[in-house]
Design a protein around this motif. Structure first.
Motif, PDB file in Angstrom:
ATOM      1  N   THR A   1      38.572  28.705  37.810  1.00  0.00           N
ATOM      2  CA  THR A   1      39.212  27.450  36.908  1.00  0.00           C
ATOM      3  C   THR A   1      40.173  26.658  37.693  1.00  0.00           C
ATOM      4  O   THR A   1      41.334  27.224  38.087  1.00  0.00           O
ATOM      5  CB  THR A   1      39.793  28.098  36.033  1.00  0.00           C
ATOM      6  OG1 THR A   1      38.864  29.155  35.338  1.00  0.00           O
ATOM      7  CG2 THR A   1      40.048  27.039  34.781  1.00  0.00           C
TER       8      THR A   1
ATOM      9  N   THR B   1      34.552  33.631  37.621  1.00  0.00           N
ATOM     10  CA  THR B   1      34.834  32.494  37.022  1.00  0.00           C
ATOM     11  C   THR B   1      36.115  31.720  37.812  1.00  0.00           C
ATOM     12  O   THR B   1      37.100  32.301  37.974  1.00  0.00           O
ATOM     13  CB  THR B   1      35.484  32.537  35.567  1.00  0.00           C
ATOM     14  OG1 THR B   1      33.895  32.932  35.056  1.00  0.00           O
ATOM     15  CG2 THR B   1      35.790  31.196  34.965  1.00  0.00           C
TER      16      THR B   1
ATOM     17  N   VAL C   1      43.946  27.464  41.698  1.00  0.00           N
ATOM     18  CA  VAL C   1      42.734  28.108  41.049  1.00  0.00           C
ATOM     19  C   VAL C   1      42.653  29.269  40.564  1.00  0.00           C
ATOM     20  O   VAL C   1      43.288  30.239  41.471  1.00  0.00           O
ATOM     21  CB  VAL C   1      41.476  27.759  42.008  1.00  0.00           C
ATOM     22  CG1 VAL C   1      40.163  27.921  41.423  1.00  0.00           C
ATOM     23  CG2 VAL C   1      41.475  26.340  42.718  1.00  0.00           C
TER      24      VAL C   1
ATOM     25  N   ASN D   1      43.171  17.943  37.347  1.00  0.00           N
ATOM     26  CA  ASN D   1      42.738  18.747  38.399  1.00  0.00           C
ATOM     27  C   ASN D   1      42.065  17.804  39.445  1.00  0.00           C
ATOM     28  O   ASN D   1      41.014  18.193  40.256  1.00  0.00           O
ATOM     29  CB  ASN D   1      41.432  19.608  37.854  1.00  0.00           C
ATOM     30  CG  ASN D   1      42.219  20.409  36.553  1.00  0.00           C
ATOM     31  OD1 ASN D   1      42.833  21.187  36.875  1.00  0.00           O
ATOM     32  ND2 ASN D   1      41.398  20.228  35.382  1.00  0.00           N
TER      33      ASN D   1
ATOM     34  N   ARG E   1      41.133  32.744  39.195  1.00  0.00           N
ATOM     35  CA  ARG E   1      39.931  33.533  39.604  1.00  0.00           C
ATOM     36  C   ARG E   1      39.746  34.828  38.461  1.00  0.00           C
ATOM     37  O   ARG E   1      40.897  35.625  38.361  1.00  0.00           O
ATOM     38  CB  ARG E   1      39.554  34.084  40.831  1.00  0.00           C
ATOM     39  CG  ARG E   1      38.440  34.977  41.241  1.00  0.00           C
ATOM     40  CD  ARG E   1      38.207  35.289  42.537  1.00  0.00           C
ATOM     41  NE  ARG E   1      37.219  36.377  42.965  1.00  0.00           N
ATOM     42  CZ  ARG E   1      36.763  36.745  43.869  1.00  0.00           C
ATOM     43  NH1 ARG E   1      37.237  36.218  45.331  1.00  0.00           N
ATOM     44  NH2 ARG E   1      35.812  37.366  43.983  1.00  0.00           N
TER      45      ARG E   1
ATOM     46  N   ASN F   1      43.282  24.525  37.974  1.00  0.00           N
ATOM     47  CA  ASN F   1      44.336  24.877  37.126  1.00  0.00           C
ATOM     48  C   ASN F   1      45.716  23.926  37.236  1.00  0.00           C
ATOM     49  O   ASN F   1      46.861  24.190  37.483  1.00  0.00           O
ATOM     50  CB  ASN F   1      44.926  26.478  37.427  1.00  0.00           C
ATOM     51  CG  ASN F   1      45.900  26.825  36.235  1.00  0.00           C
ATOM     52  OD1 ASN F   1      45.624  26.420  35.200  1.00  0.00           O
ATOM     53  ND2 ASN F   1      46.917  27.596  36.886  1.00  0.00           N
TER      54      ASN F   1
ATOM     55  N   GLY G   1      34.987  25.980  36.429  1.00  0.00           N
ATOM     56  CA  GLY G   1      35.416  25.389  35.259  1.00  0.00           C
ATOM     57  C   GLY G   1      36.883  24.592  35.403  1.00  0.00           C
ATOM     58  O   GLY G   1      37.398  24.492  36.733  1.00  0.00           O
ATOM     59  N   ALA G   2      37.606  24.159  34.582  1.00  0.00           N
ATOM     60  CA  ALA G   2      39.035  23.577  34.632  1.00  0.00           C
ATOM     61  C   ALA G   2      39.532  23.618  33.306  1.00  0.00           C
ATOM     62  O   ALA G   2      39.112  23.967  32.207  1.00  0.00           O
ATOM     63  CB  ALA G   2      38.727  22.164  35.010  1.00  0.00           C
ATOM     64  N   THR G   3      41.218  23.576  33.465  1.00  0.00           N
ATOM     65  CA  THR G   3      41.854  23.609  32.410  1.00  0.00           C
ATOM     66  C   THR G   3      42.293  22.279  31.930  1.00  0.00           C
ATOM     67  O   THR G   3      42.101  21.368  32.790  1.00  0.00           O
ATOM     68  CB  THR G   3      43.313  24.532  32.779  1.00  0.00           C
ATOM     69  OG1 THR G   3      43.725  23.977  33.988  1.00  0.00           O
ATOM     70  CG2 THR G   3      43.006  25.915  33.003  1.00  0.00           C
TER      71      THR G   3
ATOM     72  N   ASP H   1      31.840  27.733  26.134  1.00  0.00           N
ATOM     73  CA  ASP H   1      32.211  29.060  26.951  1.00  0.00           C
ATOM     74  C   ASP H   1      31.022  29.926  26.714  1.00  0.00           C
ATOM     75  O   ASP H   1      30.498  30.558  27.566  1.00  0.00           O
ATOM     76  CB  ASP H   1      33.377  29.645  26.433  1.00  0.00           C
ATOM     77  CG  ASP H   1      34.578  29.018  27.117  1.00  0.00           C
ATOM     78  OD1 ASP H   1      34.528  28.155  28.023  1.00  0.00           O
ATOM     79  OD2 ASP H   1      35.616  29.055  26.460  1.00  0.00           O
TER      80      ASP H   1
ATOM     81  N   ARG I   1      31.123  24.192  34.446  1.00  0.00           N
ATOM     82  CA  ARG I   1      31.554  24.140  32.976  1.00  0.00           C
ATOM     83  C   ARG I   1      32.375  23.184  32.749  1.00  0.00           C
ATOM     84  O   ARG I   1      33.509  22.999  33.087  1.00  0.00           O
ATOM     85  CB  ARG I   1      32.163  25.465  32.568  1.00  0.00           C
ATOM     86  CG  ARG I   1      32.840  25.477  31.130  1.00  0.00           C
ATOM     87  CD  ARG I   1      33.821  26.556  31.193  1.00  0.00           C
ATOM     88  NE  ARG I   1      34.527  26.481  29.845  1.00  0.00           N
ATOM     89  CZ  ARG I   1      35.566  25.795  29.486  1.00  0.00           C
ATOM     90  NH1 ARG I   1      35.947  24.824  30.444  1.00  0.00           N
ATOM     91  NH2 ARG I   1      36.236  25.747  28.405  1.00  0.00           N
TER      92      ARG I   1
ATOM     93  N   GLN J   1      34.148  20.639  30.751  1.00  0.00           N
ATOM     94  CA  GLN J   1      34.768  20.311  29.157  1.00  0.00           C
ATOM     95  C   GLN J   1      35.206  18.879  28.742  1.00  0.00           C
ATOM     96  O   GLN J   1      35.546  18.396  27.789  1.00  0.00           O
ATOM     97  CB  GLN J   1      35.978  21.320  29.067  1.00  0.00           C
ATOM     98  CG  GLN J   1      37.145  20.820  29.446  1.00  0.00           C
ATOM     99  CD  GLN J   1      37.545  20.753  30.854  1.00  0.00           C
ATOM    100  OE1 GLN J   1      36.554  20.971  31.666  1.00  0.00           O
ATOM    101  NE2 GLN J   1      38.865  20.641  31.398  1.00  0.00           N
TER     102      GLN J   1
END
Length: 255
Positions: A17, A15, A5, A25, A7, A19, A54-56, A187, A102, A104
């Motif tokens: 995310t 935020t 994750v 994820n 930061r 990762n 959020g996430a990648t 975003d 978030r 996506q």
């Protein structure tokens, strides 16, 4: 390896995310531990007023790792995993800072639960949401705790009983997310909402959030305790094991 994750702190907004894009994820034991540790750090950080989760990659979160659950085999070990997940989910509500999801891409099973557990959510118009466990022999009972507290009861049951996905617009209409925007604007929309909240008095926001869940989610810990037992037993049972094997091996679900 890069952190599970990421930061980033900026102007009172933190935020986080997820990762592991190549794994969609997944909420593995390690991912749950990483999130738990970060949320606990943030809860003690008075400089942080709002959290964005959020996430990648192309997917937000595909839920639990069925290969990990298959390897656990025994009911007590599977129960520990779901108890760990339930504890992490409840940490989100317990945070003094509001948490904005978030979204996506696809949010499936416990990934959909994660969206529902956040205080607010904004999704790209390409996002999809599904609680598909029932199709594979393991009812999404723990996702149902959070989803059932966001949606009207019959909408929640429709998702849980059919296992069919809904698109971002349906998710907005049903109350799973606050707003849907084009992917290119995601975003900016999330940051705009975060800044609006960040500018409010943090102690007032924290007290308001705490009071809201105290009166709305009375009994949620007991609900998660029950649901964790149900879903762990489902994965450990014959139908769940058969469905898990089919899913991992990319075969159709057993009938």
């Amino acid at each position: 390896m890069s952190p599970l994750v990421l930061r980033e702190d900026m102007g009172g907004v933190c935020t986080l995310t997820l990762n592991r894009p190549e794994q969609m994820n997944l909420l593995t034991t390690e991912m749950l531990s990483a999130l738990q540790g970060l949320f606990e750090e943030i809860s003690r950080d008075s400089k942080i007023h709002v959290v964005i989760l959020g996430a990648t990659g192309r997917g937000f979160c595909a839920g639990h790792d069925l290969k990990e659950i298959r390897a656990l085999k025994e009911l007590p070990k599977i129960e520990r995993l779901f108890n760990q997940c339930s504890a992490m989910m409840q940490t989100i509500s317990a945070l003094p800072q509001p948490v904005i999801a978030r979204v996506q891409g696809a949010a499936a099973a416990a990934g959909c639960q994660l969206v529902a557990q956040c205080d607010l959510a904004i999704a790209a118009d390409t996002a999809r949401f599904v609680t598909s466990g029932v199709t594979w022999g393991f009812f999404c009972s723990t996702p149902g705790v959070a989803v059932g507290r966001n949606l009207q009861r019959k909408r929640a049951m429709e998702m849980l009983l059919t296992g069919e996905p809904i698109d971002a617009r349906q998710a907005e209409e049903w109350g799973l997310v606050n707003k849907v925007v084009p992917a290119a604007e995601l975003d900016a929309a999330v940051l705009e909402l975060a800044k609006k909240i960040s500018n409010k008095p943090p102690s007032t926001v924290a007290a308001g959030k705490r009071a809201f869940y105290a009166q709305m989610d009375l009994g949620v810990a007991k609900a998660y305790e029950l649901a964790s037992g149900v879903i762990a037993a489902s994965f450990a049972g014959d139908e769940g094991r058969a469905g898990m094997e089919a899913f991992i091996e990319k075969r159709p679900p057993p009938r």
